[in-house]
Design an enzyme around this catalytic site. Structure first.
Site, PDB file in Angstrom:
ATOM      1  CD  GLU A   1      33.058  49.128  39.540  1.00  0.00           C
ATOM      2  OE1 GLU A   1      32.820  47.926  39.478  1.00  0.00           O
ATOM      3  OE2 GLU A   1      34.029  49.666  38.980  1.00  0.00           O
TER       4      GLU A   1
ATOM      5  CG  HIS B   1      37.490  50.877  36.658  1.00  0.00           C
ATOM      6  ND1 HIS B   1      38.486  50.617  37.575  1.00  0.00           N
ATOM      7  CD2 HIS B   1      36.605  49.857  36.764  1.00  0.00           C
ATOM      8  CE1 HIS B   1      38.205  49.476  38.202  1.00  0.00           C
ATOM      9  NE2 HIS B   1      37.067  48.994  37.727  1.00  0.00           N
TER      10      HIS B   1
END
Ligand code: PEP
Length: 276
Positions: free
Chosen positions: A182, A110
């Site tokens: 993302e 992430h």
């Protein structure tokens, strides 16, 4: 719940046949008490056919959330892990600890971990391979920074992140990987959702990179999710894109009622839209 690869021989999928993945990352929110109550609210939810849902609570709530959701179709995942199985790694958790908590997925790479905790493409690769060894489903996150986006090198960054993260992963293992694009500039309260045309272009390019890695004739379709300021206002537009297989949601999915409503809002797309 076991996770099957989806796809057809051409590698392009008819929307009505592909699984849509919708998940939420709770980040550093909800200790056990709050997590149990949120998990209870999600436990009786049955997503529409063709939609797979997941939630990634903080590791201290992983066991409780997994136990509340054990009879539900909701997949539970950790937000991070270390690549070694055990040893002198203060503060870390291993893949086997995650599976022992009853979770079956793990979010890796992430951008918040890359940005604030020194995660690199190389460590993401070690983690991803360890996750696969322990039969966890890795959800690999990749993302371009605002600088990279503005200089027009998003694709180069994403291809590099993906190729390094998947280095040494066998074809059979690839079928168990999920990827989330993302954009760093789209995440969080300071982010702005990426334009659908841009997401569509990037996902088509990512699909090509995946096909290069998996082999052109591979029938495996790695699910490619989009994440970054997904909300009720835009979720259907993203999910309708031919190379988008779902979404990873942060803030807009933290409230269980909002999450279930987001999932329900795409159900019409799954059953009615067809892409060649
Ligand atoms: C995320 O951080 O992975 C994310 C998608 O956050 P948000 O939806 O809140 O932008």
């Amino acid at each position: 719940m076991s996770i099957q690869p989806v796809g057809n021989a051409s590698g392009r999928v008819i929307m009505g046949q592909k699984n849509i993945w919708i998940g939420t990352n709770w980040k550093m929110n909800r200790g056990p008490a709050e997590a149990i109550s949120a998990a209870r609210a999600l436990s009786s939810f049955r997503p529409p056919k063709g939609i797979r849902t997941f939630v990634a609570p903080p590791c201290t709530s992983l066991r409780d959330v997994s136990s509340v959701l054990q009879d539900s179709p909701m997949i539970v995942g950790a937000q991070n892990m270390f690549w070694e199985d055990s040893g002198a790694w203060t503060g870390e958790i291993s893949a086997s600890m995650i599976t022992e908590c009853g979770a079956s997925m793990v979010v890796l790479g992430h951008s918040e971990r890359r940005q604030h905790f020194g995660e690199t493409d190389w460590t993401v690769n070690l983690k991803l391979r360890a996750a696969l060894r322990h039969s966890l489903t890795p959800l690999l996150c990749i993302g371009d920074t605002l600088n990279e986006y503005e200089f027009g090198v998003s694709q180069e960054t994403l291809a590099r992140q993906m190729k390094i993260a998947l280095h040494g992963v066998s074809q059979e293992e690839l079928a168990r990987v999920l990827i989330a694009y993302e954009p760093v500039w789209a995440i969080g309260s300071a982010g702005r959702p990426a334009e659908t045309a841009f997401v569509s272009k990037i996902h088509t390019q990512l699909r090509d990179v995946v096909e290069d890695i998996a082999g052109r004739n591979s029938a495996v379709r790695i699910p490619l999710l989009y994440g970054g300021s997904v909300s009720k206002a835009n979720i259907c537009e993203y999910v309708a894109l031919p190379d988008v297989d779902g979404v990873l949601i942060g803030r807009a999915g933290w409230d269980p009622a909002d999450f279930m409503s987001l999932v329900d809002s795409v159900s019409a797309l799954v059953s009615s839209e067809v892409h060649a």
